[in-house]
Design a protein around this motif. Structure first.
Motif, PDB file in Angstrom:
ATOM      1  N   LYS A  16       7.573  10.567   3.890  1.00 37.91           N
ATOM      2  CA  LYS A  16       7.042   9.363   3.443  1.00 37.91           C
ATOM      3  C   LYS A  16       6.792   8.506   2.585  1.00 37.91           C
ATOM      4  O   LYS A  16       7.452   7.224   2.514  1.00 37.91           O
ATOM      5  CB  LYS A  16       5.928   9.252   4.385  1.00 37.91           C
ATOM      6  CG  LYS A  16       6.065   9.051   6.114  1.00 37.91           C
ATOM      7  CD  LYS A  16       4.905   8.954   7.009  1.00 37.91           C
ATOM      8  CE  LYS A  16       5.158   9.592   8.008  1.00 37.91           C
ATOM      9  NZ  LYS A  16       3.693   9.216   9.194  1.00 37.91           N
ATOM     10  N   TYR A  17       6.499   9.343   1.232  1.00 41.11           N
ATOM     11  CA  TYR A  17       5.549   8.405   0.155  1.00 41.11           C
ATOM     12  C   TYR A  17       6.752   9.545  -1.006  1.00 41.11           C
ATOM     13  O   TYR A  17       7.028  10.434  -0.793  1.00 41.11           O
ATOM     14  CB  TYR A  17       4.551   8.259  -0.017  1.00 41.11           C
ATOM     15  CG  TYR A  17       3.461   7.602   0.975  1.00 41.11           C
ATOM     16  CD1 TYR A  17       3.407   5.881   0.748  1.00 41.11           C
ATOM     17  CD2 TYR A  17       3.149   8.234   2.015  1.00 41.11           C
ATOM     18  CE1 TYR A  17       2.776   5.733   1.435  1.00 41.11           C
ATOM     19  CE2 TYR A  17       3.090   7.727   2.908  1.00 41.11           C
ATOM     20  CZ  TYR A  17       2.351   5.828   3.142  1.00 41.11           C
ATOM     21  OH  TYR A  17       1.819   5.330   3.600  1.00 41.11           O
TER      22      TYR A  17
ATOM     23  N   LYS B  38       6.719   4.250  -0.408  1.00 44.90           N
ATOM     24  CA  LYS B  38       6.969   4.763   0.656  1.00 44.90           C
ATOM     25  C   LYS B  38       8.465   4.007   1.014  1.00 44.90           C
ATOM     26  O   LYS B  38       9.133   3.378   1.290  1.00 44.90           O
ATOM     27  CB  LYS B  38       6.034   3.337   1.215  1.00 44.90           C
ATOM     28  CG  LYS B  38       5.705   4.212   2.800  1.00 44.90           C
ATOM     29  CD  LYS B  38       4.552   3.456   4.006  1.00 44.90           C
ATOM     30  CE  LYS B  38       4.732   4.018   5.540  1.00 44.90           C
ATOM     31  NZ  LYS B  38       6.048   3.181   6.468  1.00 44.90           N
TER      32      LYS B  38
ATOM     33  N   VAL C 106      11.833   8.057  10.367  1.00 46.96           N
ATOM     34  CA  VAL C 106      11.405   9.044   9.238  1.00 46.96           C
ATOM     35  C   VAL C 106      12.403   8.053   7.660  1.00 46.96           C
ATOM     36  O   VAL C 106      13.183   7.453   8.431  1.00 46.96           O
ATOM     37  CB  VAL C 106      12.637  10.370  10.247  1.00 46.96           C
ATOM     38  CG1 VAL C 106      11.640  10.769  11.069  1.00 46.96           C
ATOM     39  CG2 VAL C 106      13.593  10.125  10.271  1.00 46.96           C
ATOM     40  N   SER C 107      12.014   9.167   6.865  1.00 50.21           N
ATOM     41  CA  SER C 107      12.402   8.288   5.227  1.00 50.21           C
ATOM     42  C   SER C 107      13.746   9.333   5.547  1.00 50.21           C
ATOM     43  O   SER C 107      14.587   9.170   4.126  1.00 50.21           O
ATOM     44  CB  SER C 107      10.983   9.106   4.559  1.00 50.21           C
ATOM     45  OG  SER C 107      11.438  10.488   4.430  1.00 50.21           O
TER      46      SER C 107
ATOM     47  N   GLY D 148       9.553   6.011   3.901  1.00 54.25           N
ATOM     48  CA  GLY D 148       9.416   5.928   5.856  1.00 54.25           C
ATOM     49  C   GLY D 148       7.830   6.208   6.252  1.00 54.25           C
ATOM     50  O   GLY D 148       6.805   6.007   5.590  1.00 54.25           O
ATOM     51  N   GLY D 149       8.123   6.112   8.360  1.00 56.69           N
ATOM     52  CA  GLY D 149       6.802   5.694   8.705  1.00 56.69           C
ATOM     53  C   GLY D 149       6.538   4.430   8.552  1.00 56.69           C
ATOM     54  O   GLY D 149       6.519   3.865   7.567  1.00 56.69           O
TER      55      GLY D 149
ATOM     56  N   ARG E 160       8.444  -0.566   4.381  1.00 59.36           N
ATOM     57  CA  ARG E 160       8.724  -0.032   3.598  1.00 59.36           C
ATOM     58  C   ARG E 160       8.621  -0.867   2.258  1.00 59.36           C
ATOM     59  O   ARG E 160       8.812  -1.845   2.015  1.00 59.36           O
ATOM     60  CB  ARG E 160      10.415   0.438   3.664  1.00 59.36           C
ATOM     61  CG  ARG E 160      10.778   1.112   5.323  1.00 59.36           C
ATOM     62  CD  ARG E 160      10.556   2.510   4.638  1.00 59.36           C
ATOM     63  NE  ARG E 160      11.535   3.060   5.645  1.00 59.36           N
ATOM     64  CZ  ARG E 160      10.832   3.228   7.262  1.00 59.36           C
ATOM     65  NH1 ARG E 160       9.718   2.817   7.165  1.00 59.36           N
ATOM     66  NH2 ARG E 160      11.110   3.646   7.851  1.00 59.36           N
TER      67      ARG E 160
END
Length: 893
Positions: A486-487, A544, A205-206, A546-547, A551
């Motif tokens: 995430k973004y 990006k 996760v971010s 996270g996810g 990255r």
């Protein structure tokens, strides 16, 4: 009753966990002794079912952990039960507050529920407290935040237990019938380097704070009107070698000082901090540094008033190295001088003895800061520094004073607003600096009242005509996250405006930060009639965060030629545009070989505002944490194109040969009582234009729980065939003179820490430092942008240059007449700094310090090797000593 959820697979969404607390009954009292035998704890149930976070995320931890939370109208109470089937292996390491050593457990509360900021409270098995303010969704942890709270731990046959009590006045939250706070509890099992958490946060996760569980059941909490007053008293004795005939250097000085700090809760989430005659002294000295490129050196802030809540006022832009607010500008060393004498000295020049203050006195400061329930983050800081004077006395007894720093007012305002369900924010900042640049006179303090003892010393003599009368900066920043954060896209823009005399603005245009006088620059030029400058800067980044395993981010940033921040901010270089990209791959699942690993690729390019293509570089990096907790970091950098506008200090744009850099660091398990780090940086270029070699060794040893020591020696070699020396005029042509330099630097920081108990510690810090440079093979720039080094510069032959009386003489046209001269640039800078500090927090929030500081600064003989210079200057000289006693007492009303 707490709700218990089973941890989900990493491919599925993680359900939020909720803990529902209850109030402590009025008749019940909880004694904070670490032993969980008070009946009040039976009001609520245990929460548990922790999940492993590191190293193997989403697996059952090796030991169980439970906790309970209760509250009343004044305090929040937490109990911990840390089970351990091998209690004799629990690490109970003592340290100073915020040491974070040994087995420990941490409560993190997002009381604003903004999913970006939180308050962190840690208690170790040894009873040591740690507290941090968390910002940037977990990317920044500020241990300088020191609230008042109470904690204790105890051992039993099943492991260890702990209790904490946090005054609600130390937390910030909005008004609501029922509070909902973000909640996380995490435990460190030290011997296995294993972290387990109550609310699972997948590794891909971010964010951190945004992923917390929730604390419910806080009903009708009353706003806490915080009022704290903290007076202090300081006595200081300085001893140093006496100088015969110098009235300002008789061997010792004594000073008694006092002041007052106050903290007033305007609302439950906004606080006003006030200080009168503050003590902004630093217990630990700045590390030694020397910069041959002429640029200013950035030092971190260590003064308590400015450190607390610094995240609210922070406004980094561009590549993150510059900031609109650099608090070290407030209380800086005086910027003026008297005659030819350098500042910060008590010495004689032209038969005069001069005593200049080492720092500017801060008359007072106020800070209004906090965050509201509606998502407004607010910070306003005001500070006034006094007019500083240097005392001057000549051999005939004549005395005078000269102003070396004007009365100055500093203002900083900062605001941010969360929106879009806390996934976005927009903010702004404004700063202002105003100086009283009235007439600067020599002040007669012989009380004779005669014209013979009073004369004008204009702004020009004191260099104060080079200061801006006023300086303003402003900026707007934003960040937007989407798809579960995430973004992201973020950016900022800043603008600056400085005003002053023609001399001040001309000085700014010609400073190393700007260099408008560059002879080959068509887009800038020095205008001697200007009385102001206005510039801009900023950045735009998207990517990006996270996810999954990948990255990436990319963006641009810029600093226009007229951007100027250094009155209250920090700006190294203007006239710069850069583009960058970064891609990283994270290995999220541990294997039998490693616990964690990552690799990344970076690319960046630089231009100036005339469009010159100045730099391109690529880097490949990776790091790995092995199963045995040893680790390795490696990086390879390639710079095929390097041009600089600054190296010739106003001369033409200059080219360096292409460079390659290799970086390797590795180390042992940092949990062990003995651990080490070794590192090497090796830079090399075509035609051996320049190189950089750095050798690092860090040794840490903790023979028993109460004592630790570290030794960190470093050695650097920085040879360069075209190190800038000076410029001279030859037949109406400017000669930019460089030379081959053999520069070596040796330093070693030493730390000793002894903890008598968690509240009484003794610490020692020392650092010897020596940097030596020898210059040979002098040359002048011939074709500054030639690709071949031999075409770039022309060496003087033995018939052109000679050396005598520490001066180089050049007969460039070989006609038997010296065309120009310059001083021998060889140097050997030696410094030793040390601090011995006894700190006693005799009650929470109130402290006493006993400090002994030593310092030696001198010039060695460049012909000596480094150890000889250290021996002569550090061991062979009488040091300057400072003995200090400081006591504070915090009244909580």
């Amino acid at each position: 009753m707490p709700i218990v959820n089973v941890a989900q697979d990493s491919t599925n969404a993680v359900e939020k966990r909720i803990y529902r607390t209850k109030p402590l009954k009025k008749a019940q009292v909880l004694k904070i002794d670490g032993v969980l035998d008070d009946l009040g704890w039976k009001t609520v149930e245990w929460a548990g079912n922790f999940i492993e976070s590191q190293p193997d995320e989403n697996t059952p931890p090796s030991q169980k952990t439970n906790f309970k939370i209760m509250y009343d109208q004044k305090f929040l109470y937490v109990a911990y039960k840390c089970f351990d089937d091998e209690p004799d292996k629990i690490e109970k390491r003592l340290s100073r507050r915020d040491g974070f050593a040994g087995d420990r457990i941490t409560l993190v509360l997002d009381t604003y529920h903004d999913k970006r900021t939180a308050f962190s409270f840690t208690i170790t098995a040894a009873g040591v407290k740690g507290d941090e303010f968390v910002s940037q969704n977990g990317n920044n942890w500020d241990s300088s935040w020191n609230p008042i709270w109470y904690a204790a731990s105890a051992m039993d046959s099943e492991g260890w237990t702990a209790e904490i009590k946090i005054p609600l006045s130390q937390l910030k939250f909005g008004k609501s019938e029922e509070q909902v706070w973000g909640l996380q509890v995490n435990r460190m099992l030290f011997r296995k380097d294993e972290r387990s958490v109550w609310q699972r946060i997948p590794r891909d996760v971010s964010g951190f704070v945004s992923e917390f569980g929730e604390l419910h059941g806080l009903i009708n909490l009353e706003a806490q009107k915080q009022l704290e007053i903290q007076p202090f008293a300081v006595t200081q004795l300085d001893t140093y070698p006496a100088e015969e005939g110098n009235p300002f250097r008789d061997g010792n000085d004594f000073e008694l000082n006092g002041g007052l700090d106050a903290k007033i809760g305007i609302t439950n989430d906004l606080t006003l901090d006030l200080t009168v005659n503050p003590d902004f002294g630093q217990v630990e000295a700045d590390p030694a540094a020397i910069a041959l490129d002429g640029f200013q050196v950035f030092f971190r802030e260590q003064r308590p008033f400015f450190v607390e809540n610094k995240n609210i006022f922070d406004y980094q832009f561009a590549n993150g190295f510059d900031n609109l607010f650099y608090s070290r500008r407030i209380g800086r060393s005086p910027q003026g001088s008297v005659g030819e004498n350098p500042i910060n000295d008590s010495s004689s020049v032209n038969d005069e003895y001069i005593d200049t203050p080492s720092n500017t006195t801060i008359l007072g400061a106020a800070k209004f800061s906090g965050k509201t329930k509606d998502g407004w983050s607010i910070g306003v800081l005001e500070s006034v520094t006094s007019r500083e004077v240097a005392k001057v006395k000549d051999n005939e007894g004549y005395k005078r004073e000269a102003i070396v720093e004007p009365l100055t007012n500093y203002v900083v305002g900062r605001v941010q607003k969360d929106f879009n369900k806390r996934n976005s924010f927009i903010g702004g900042i404004f700063t202002a600096t105003h100086r009283d640049l009235g007439d600067v006179l020599n002040i007669d303090y012989n009380n004779t009242g005669t014209d013979e003892t009073s004369e004008l010393v204009g702004l020009r003599e004191n260099n104060l005509n080079m200061l801006h009368k006023s300086a303003y900066t402003g900026g707007i920043d934003f960040r937007h996250n989407w798809k579960d954060r995430k973004y992201f896209v973020e950016g900022n823009i800043v603008a600056s405006h400085v005003e002053g005399s023609k001399e001040a603005i001309k000085h700014t245009q010609q400073s190393l930060t700007h260099l408008f006088q560059r002879i080959d620059a068509n887009h800038v030029g020095v205008d001697p009639n200007r009385t102001s400058l206005t510039g801009t800067g900023g950045k735009l980044v998207t990517g990006k965060s996270g996810g999954g395993n990948w990255r990436y981010e990319g963006g641009v940033f810029w600093r226009s030629p007229e951007l100027e921040l250094n009155d209250i901010g920090f700006l190294r270089q203007a006239d710069d545009v850069r583009q960058f990209t970064e891609i990283n791959y994270l290995f999220l699942k541990p294997t039998k070989f490693y616990r964690r690993a990552a690799t990344g690729f970076n690319q960046s390019a630089a231009f100036d505002f005339e469009g010159n293509y100045n730099r391109i570089q690529y880097s490949l990096e990776g790091d790995i944490n092995y199963v045995n907790n040893w680790w390795t970091e490696i990086e390879m950098i390639h710079k095929p194109r390097i041009f600089t506008n600054t190296i010739l200090r106003g001369g033409p744009r200059y080219r360096f040969s292409q460079e390659n850099i290799a970086v390797l660091f590795f180390g042992s398990d940092k949990r062990k009582k003995f651990n080490f780090t070794m590192g090497h940086v090796n830079s090399f270029t075509q035609q051996n234009n320049f190189s950089y070699r750095r050798y690092v060794l860090r040794l840490n040893y903790q023979p028993f729980n109460a004592f630790s020591m570290s030794l960190n020696p470093e050695f650097e070699e920085n040879p360069n065939k075209t190190q800038y020396v000076t410029e001279q005029n030859f037949n109406n042509t400017t000669r930019y003179i460089t030379a081959e330099i053999d520069q070596q630097t040796l330093s070693a920081s030493i730390r000793l820490n002894y903890s008598i108990n968690p509240d009484l510690t003794i610490q020692y810090y020392g650092q010897p430092f020596v940097s030596r440079g020898r210059y040979t093979n002098f040359n002048y720039v011939n074709n500054a942008t030639a690709s071949d080094l031999r075409d770039r510069v022309t060496l003087y032959d033995q018939n052109q240059i000679s050396f005598a009386d520490d001066t180089y003489s050049v007969d460039e046209d070989k006609n038997g007449t010296v065309d120009y001269t310059f001083d021998n640039p060889d140097f050997s800078f030696v410094q030793f700094r040390s601090n011995l500090v006894l700190r006693w927090e005799y009650i929470p929030g109130s402290e006493m310090f006993l400090v002994w500081s030593q310092g030696i600064t001198g010039d060695g003989n460049p012909s000596n090797h480094l150890f000889r210079s250290l021996d002569n200057q550090v061991l062979g000289q009488q040091p300057e000593n400072t003995f200090l006693i400081k006591a504070t007492y915090r009244f909580v009303l």
